[in-house]
Design a protein around this motif. Structure first.
Motif, PDB file in Angstrom:
ATOM      1  N   ARG A 289       0.835  -1.204   0.000  1.00 22.80           N
ATOM      2  CA  ARG A 289       0.000   0.000   0.000  1.00 22.80           C
ATOM      3  C   ARG A 289       0.867   1.250   0.000  1.00 22.80           C
ATOM      4  O   ARG A 289       0.422   2.310  -0.440  1.00 22.80           O
ATOM      5  N   TYR A 290       2.103   1.138   0.493  1.00 25.86           N
ATOM      6  CA  TYR A 290       2.939   2.330   0.627  1.00 25.86           C
ATOM      7  C   TYR A 290       4.409   1.936   0.547  1.00 25.86           C
ATOM      8  O   TYR A 290       4.845   0.974   1.183  1.00 25.86           O
ATOM      9  N   LEU A 291       5.182   2.676  -0.243  1.00 27.15           N
ATOM     10  CA  LEU A 291       6.635   2.490  -0.335  1.00 27.15           C
ATOM     11  C   LEU A 291       7.295   3.856  -0.382  1.00 27.15           C
ATOM     12  O   LEU A 291       6.910   4.714  -1.190  1.00 27.15           O
ATOM     13  N   ARG A 292       8.295   4.048   0.482  1.00 30.90           N
ATOM     14  CA  ARG A 292       9.050   5.306   0.492  1.00 30.90           C
ATOM     15  C   ARG A 292      10.536   4.970   0.470  1.00 30.90           C
ATOM     16  O   ARG A 292      11.041   4.250   1.326  1.00 30.90           O
ATOM     17  N   MET A 293      11.246   5.504  -0.537  1.00 32.37           N
ATOM     18  CA  MET A 293      12.693   5.316  -0.637  1.00 32.37           C
ATOM     19  C   MET A 293      13.336   6.606  -1.106  1.00 32.37           C
ATOM     20  O   MET A 293      12.651   7.558  -1.521  1.00 32.37           O
ATOM     21  N   SER A 294      14.663   6.631  -1.072  1.00 37.05           N
ATOM     22  CA  SER A 294      15.387   7.876  -1.352  1.00 37.05           C
ATOM     23  C   SER A 294      15.282   8.305  -2.807  1.00 37.05           C
ATOM     24  O   SER A 294      15.218   9.490  -3.107  1.00 37.05           O
ATOM     25  N   SER A 295      15.305   7.351  -3.742  1.00 37.19           N
ATOM     26  CA  SER A 295      15.321   7.703  -5.157  1.00 37.19           C
ATOM     27  C   SER A 295      14.696   6.587  -5.977  1.00 37.19           C
ATOM     28  O   SER A 295      14.525   5.462  -5.504  1.00 37.19           O
ATOM     29  N   PHE A 296      14.374   6.905  -7.224  1.00 38.74           N
ATOM     30  CA  PHE A 296      13.899   5.880  -8.145  1.00 38.74           C
ATOM     31  C   PHE A 296      14.974   4.810  -8.352  1.00 38.74           C
ATOM     32  O   PHE A 296      14.669   3.634  -8.545  1.00 38.74           O
ATOM     33  N   SER A 297      16.241   5.219  -8.323  1.00 35.72           N
ATOM     34  CA  SER A 297      17.332   4.258  -8.512  1.00 35.72           C
ATOM     35  C   SER A 297      17.348   3.218  -7.402  1.00 35.72           C
ATOM     36  O   SER A 297      17.580   2.027  -7.640  1.00 35.72           O
ATOM     37  N   ASP A 298      17.102   3.653  -6.153  1.00 34.86           N
ATOM     38  CA  ASP A 298      17.051   2.702  -5.040  1.00 34.86           C
ATOM     39  C   ASP A 298      15.882   1.732  -5.205  1.00 34.86           C
ATOM     40  O   ASP A 298      16.015   0.535  -4.928  1.00 34.86           O
ATOM     41  N   ILE A 299      14.738   2.235  -5.628  1.00 38.32           N
ATOM     42  CA  ILE A 299      13.582   1.363  -5.847  1.00 38.32           C
ATOM     43  C   ILE A 299      13.887   0.379  -6.976  1.00 38.32           C
ATOM     44  O   ILE A 299      13.536  -0.806  -6.909  1.00 38.32           O
ATOM     45  N   TYR A 300      14.554   0.866  -8.005  1.00 38.76           N
ATOM     46  CA  TYR A 300      14.917   0.021  -9.147  1.00 38.76           C
ATOM     47  C   TYR A 300      15.818  -1.129  -8.703  1.00 38.76           C
ATOM     48  O   TYR A 300      15.622  -2.287  -9.090  1.00 38.76           O
ATOM     49  N   VAL A 301      16.806  -0.836  -7.854  1.00 36.12           N
ATOM     50  CA  VAL A 301      17.736  -1.862  -7.380  1.00 36.12           C
ATOM     51  C   VAL A 301      17.030  -2.827  -6.423  1.00 36.12           C
ATOM     52  O   VAL A 301      17.237  -4.046  -6.494  1.00 36.12           O
TER      53      VAL A 301
END
Length: 475
Positions: A289-301
């Motif tokens: 329902r919710y995801l918070r990370m520093s950058s799109f690159s971190d989510i990608y990895v």
């Protein structure tokens, strides 16, 4: 006869007492026994913050007053013990002993925070102290080491929320994380929320299947070589997770990764390994329902293969919108409904970078709610908002929140938003904010036959819609 203050009933006194500062309330309770007995519970009802210097006097206060009013321990539900940065007189009794005595007088405590545990409590001291608190539901412990692994063993049976700061002193490794899950091995069936400062999660410890909310400031990869990517222990240890916050990804060697500056082929390899593992063993079946990370690159990895309803990205890096098309890949795989770009876009940012990001948003049909944070110094705001409108022309965005870091930036945003609304047919509501505060709210209304205009919403109505639509940024 004139009405005296002590003639007021308890409800009126409580209403007045809740608006007073704790020092003023304390002085009022010392004027007479009637006000003392009526208002004393208000002194301990908010969270009580202690440190070594005032701990003895608080124990005397609690001991004397619970002797007169045994029910006083009932309102004392939240206790915070922090470090003292003042010189402690030698006459102050040992902290651990006094702290234990305070907890003996607080059996109804539901929330406990202890900072710098290692400085004054041994593992046995802490375990014995927690055994006095059968109703504890939330615990926050800072300054733990692996020696404290058994402190929660068979105590606090109703624990539902935990914050653990566990570290290992190893000067050879920049960030030496440990696995904190063994601390919670007897709480797997009822723990629902978990926050960790740093963690190297193992797939060999029992899973916490009931945890729905997880926040980790630094998540360290457990093994080198990419055989077990970061996503593996998250899925295995928290199979029913709904909300996830990860501050930074850490390599096995203890280095915080700047994924946006790494070689594209290495980033793609980590992503491939994560997707391959999830295709074989599964991921979160109901999505996040919710995801918070520093950058799109971190989510990608990290590489989650499930759907994500609400996504928040702290910052925008060049790699997120460059040739490797990180942002577009992340959004297309997750299909979020809500996207927040926090503290991310400078009004002087290059148009190519901004256009690439907006193109990724416009190509995600699931996105209907978008929040964009702008920061100064202000450049050509009018031009950027015209670009923003043109790029989102074919998007599905119906609710847009524009956040400014200062009132000056907001002034430029306020002058430029009409250029945006004329270009985005799907847009229905617009919110203008400074930080976490809603300043203005606008709604598109039908006028005549086929005509449309923008109507400013009143403060209460605008705030209600802003919250109902989930546009308020999480703190």
């Amino acid at each position: 006869m004139a009405l005296q203050f002590y003639d007021l009933n308890c409800d009126a006194l409580f209403h007045i007492g809740r608006s007073l500062h704790r020092c003023d309330l304390s002085a009022l309770t010392r004027t007479c026994w009637y006000l003392h007995d009526a208002l004393l519970p208000l002194l301990v009802y908010p969270a009580v913050t202690l440190h070594k210097r005032i701990l003895p006097s608080f124990y005397v206060f609690l001991s004397n007053n619970t002797r007169r009013m045994p029910s006083l321990s009932g309102p004392l539900r939240s206790l915070v013990y922090r470090r003292s940065f003042t010189i402690i007189p030698p006459s102050v009794p040992p902290t651990a002993t006094t702290f234990f005595r305070v907890l003996q007088l607080a059996p109804h405590l539901t929330s406990l925070t202890i900072r710098s545990v290692i400085e004054f409590l041994t593992p046995d001291d802490l375990h014995s102290s927690l055994a006095l608190l059968p109703r504890l539901e939330h615990i926050e412990l800072h300054g733990l080491t692996p020696d404290y692994e058994d402190i929660l063993l068979d105590v606090v049976p109703y624990l539902r929320s935990a914050f653990l700061d566990v570290f290992m002193n190893d000067m050879a490794v920049p960030m030496s994380c440990v696995d904190p899950l063994p601390f919670l091995r007897t709480h797997a069936t009822h723990l629902a929320s978990l926050q960790l400062v740093a963690a190297k999660l193992s797939i060999h410890t029992p899973s916490l299947a009931n945890v729905r909310t997880l926040a980790i400031q630094c998540l360290q990869l457990s093994s080198a070589g990419g055989a077990s990517p970061w996503i593996v222990p998250l899925v295995r240890q928290f199979p029913n997770l709904e909300e996830l916050v990860v501050g930074a990804l850490v390599s096995p060697e203890g280095w915080i990764l700047a994924t946006e500056s790494m070689a594209p082929q290495l980033v793609r390899e980590w992503r491939r390994i994560a997707e391959t593992w999830q295709a074989q063993y599964g991921t979160w079946a109901s999505g996040l329902r919710y995801l918070r990370m520093s950058s799109f690159s971190d989510i990608y990895v990290l590489g989650p293969s499930c759907g994500i309803t609400r996504m928040e990205v702290v910052r925008i890096d060049a790699a997120d919108v460059s040739s490797n098309d990180t942002a577009r890949t992340v959004l297309s795989r997750a299909s979020p409904r809500y996207l927040s770009l926090g503290n991310s876009i400078a009004l002087k940012q290059s148009s190519n970078e901004l256009l690439a990001l907006l193109d990724a948003i416009s190509r995600t049909p699931s996105l209907t709610h978008v929040s964009v944070s702008f920061r100064g110094p202000v450049a050509d705001a009018k031009s950027i908002f015209r670009t923003l409108g043109e790029a989102l022309r074919g998007s599905s965005v119906s609710h847009l929140s524009l956040r400014a870091d200062t009132d000056e930036t907001l002034a430029h945003v306020s002058k430029s938003w009409p250029d945006l609304t004329q270009s985005v047919p799907a847009l229905q509501r617009l919110f203008l904010c400074v930080d976490h505060e809603l300043i203005e709210a606008w709604e598109r209304v039908e006028v005549g036959e086929g005509g449309r205009s923008w109507e400013r919403l009143g403060g209460v109505k605008g705030w209600s819609i802003w919250n109902k639509e989930g546009m308020a940024l999480r703190r």
